[in-house]
Design an enzyme around this catalytic site. Structure first.
Site, mmCIF file in Angstrom:
data_model
loop_
_atom_site.group_PDB
_atom_site.id
_atom_site.type_symbol
_atom_site.label_atom_id
_atom_site.label_comp_id
_atom_site.label_asym_id
_atom_site.label_seq_id
_atom_site.Cartn_x
_atom_site.Cartn_y
_atom_site.Cartn_z
ATOM 1 N N GLU A 168 -38.383 34.774 -68.716
ATOM 2 C CA GLU A 168 -38.415 34.880 -67.253
ATOM 3 C C GLU A 168 -39.839 35.004 -66.704
ATOM 4 O O GLU A 168 -40.177 35.991 -66.029
ATOM 5 C CB GLU A 168 -37.576 36.079 -66.785
ATOM 6 C CG GLU A 168 -36.114 35.974 -67.166
ATOM 7 C CD GLU A 168 -35.236 37.052 -66.508
ATOM 8 O OE1 GLU A 168 -35.787 37.980 -65.887
ATOM 9 O OE2 GLU A 168 -33.999 36.948 -66.621
ATOM 10 N N GLU A 367 -29.220 35.058 -71.607
ATOM 11 C CA GLU A 367 -28.805 36.332 -71.008
ATOM 12 C C GLU A 367 -27.736 36.041 -69.977
ATOM 13 O O GLU A 367 -27.832 35.079 -69.220
ATOM 14 C CB GLU A 367 -29.948 37.049 -70.264
ATOM 15 C CG GLU A 367 -31.013 37.654 -71.130
ATOM 16 C CD GLU A 367 -32.117 38.339 -70.314
ATOM 17 O OE1 GLU A 367 -31.833 38.820 -69.186
ATOM 18 O OE2 GLU A 367 -33.246 38.384 -70.809
#
Length: 462
Positions: A168, A367
């Site tokens: 991220e 995720e």
């Protein structure tokens, strides 16, 4: 019981964690300070209930039992990150042999249990000394990151075959340089854009270094939180708002990582507003030549946007939010405990987009998860009955299965997270794990979802 949703042979079932969020031992084993250790020391009030990263879930001391638990619930893969400040205290120089031993032991233990280690190099945890010379704003830090990556490839590349440069990478940009929820708490889009750009240069350079090792079948990728931007309506103004949100928050990292170049419309937009980053000669060729082999996709909730209700204040700092407003769709399904929308089809839309616009790159859900506060209220006879999490996972897996049926190249599903972990400013406010963690005793207990996961993994479907 018949299996309605069967997944491809060799599908990756597992979970994901990051070093700072689970290791603990923040001042043990020769570890240097990272920005979280430092920020907590100077502003503990900014962390939920004043809980900092010093002990977290104590994986550093309990990894053997934890890995056995992973095996018990059917994991065949597990993503962890290496702490740059643990391996190279200060971010450069001498390798910390205690850290080498720890990471070797973890990797070997995973392999001994037939769990493939997926190793990520950077998960928000800049060594403090690197931040003090500018962090990702400084190209010197980019090169020092590549040196650190190379140390990891040298030490662990004989056993680790799935590597990721960043998790991220947009979050430190948003948190650290736009919206003030990560250290260094800067609000400055020009600097934010430079940080994002230099992070992509760091990723490309690390990939180039990785490939110079000729590891054979090993792959290197990146993990991006892809959040589809859905417009309020098909009105041209709403469509444009969603397109710009997508450019800023998805394509700014997705396009250079997978396609090797930035979207033309993003460059145009930044140029128009005087926000282009400083670049160096050879950058364009570097990015084009060093795209990822594999893409991790983190997905939690959709982004819904609409055209601006009011023109931005021309004297306010430039922000992505100049171009769109967030939109709260009436009747949306909510995780009422966390305040996030639940939209399972988003996972399918992401995969179809990757198939149609990104060469159907090999990808996996790296995720997906559901954070819930005060989970003890769902305790029955000593076990947290988290049916809400089982429903959440099932709903997303059905749409992932649909995408695979339609030819999407999706190879796995990892839940965030294996056990309750420390979540940055939120600390332990929202619990995400298959296993609960008692903060006093560090005792782990499986939730109902752990047994559900075991069944899914063992049957390769549900």
């Amino acid at each position: 019981m018949s299996i309605e949703y069967k997944f491809p042979e060799g599908f990756w079932w597992g979970s994901a964690v990051s070093a700072t969020q689970i290791e603990g031992a923040a001042a043990e084993g020769g570890k240097g300070l990272n920005i979280w250790d430092y920020w907590y020391a100077i502003e503990p009030n900014r962390f939920f209930e004043g809980v900092g990263p010093e002990t977290t879930s104590d994986f550093y001391h309990s990894y053997q039992d934890d890995i056995k638990r992973m095996k018990d619930i059917g994991h065949n893969s597990f993503r962890l990150s290496i702490s740059w400040s643990r391996l190279l205290p200060g971010g450069r120089g001498e390798i910390n042999q205690e850290a080498v031993k720890f990471y070797n032991d973890v990797i070997n233990e995973l392999i001994a249990h037939d769990i493939e280690p997926f190793v990520n190099l950077f998960h928000f945890d800049m060594p403090l000394e690197m931040q003090e010379i500018g962090g990702w704003e400084n190209r010197q830090v980019v090169d020092l990151f590549v040196d650190y990556a190379n140390v990891c490839f040298d030490l662990f590349g004989d056993r680790v075959h799935k590597w990721f440069t960043f998790n991220e990478p947009i979050v430190p940009v948003e948190g650290g340089y736009l919206y003030d929820f990560h250290y260094p708490n800067v609000v400055d889009a020009k600097r934010a854009i430079q940080v994002g750009y230099n992070t992509m240069i760091a990723s490309a350079k690390a990939i180039e270094k990785f490939r110079s090792h000729h590891f054979g079948e090993s792959q290197i990728g990146i993990i991006l939180n892809l959040t589809p931007s859905y417009p309020r309506s098909q009105n041209p103004a709403d469509l444009k708002a969603s397109e710009i949100a997508d450019l800023f928050f998805n394509r700014s990292f997705l396009d250079p990582s997978v396609l090797g170049s930035y979207p033309h419309k993003l460059i145009q937009l930044l140029e128009e507003h005087g926000q282009l980053p400083e670049t160096e000669e050879g950058d364009t060729e570097l990015m084009a030549a060093n795209t990822v082999d594999l893409l991790g996709v983190n997905y939690y909730q959709p982004r819904r946007v609409k055209a601006k209700d009011h023109l931005p204040n021309p004297y306010s700092p430039f922000m992505p939010d100049w171009f769109f407003d967030n939109y709260e769709m009436p009747g949306r399904k909510m995780n009422k405990y966390r305040g996030w929308e639940i939209y399972e089809k988003g996972i399918y839309d992401i995969m179809i987009n990757l198939k149609e616009n990104y060469g159907n790159i090999g990808s996996f859900i790296s995720e997906n998860g559901m954070g819930v506060q005060d989970e003890e209220r769902f305790m029955k006879e000593g076990r947290i009955e988290d049916d809400y999490r089982i429903n959440f996972i099932t709903g997303h897996l059905k749409w992932l299965h649909q995408a695979i049926e339609e030819g999407c190249n999706a190879k796995g599903y990892h839940l965030w997270s294996f056990m309750d972990n420390w979540s940055w400013m939120n600390a332990y406010k929202n619990r995400y794990g298959f296993f609960s963690v008692d903060l006093e005793t560090k005792e782990r207990k499986p939730k109902k979802s752990a047994y559900f996961m075991k069944n899914v993994a063992e049957q390769n479907g549900f």
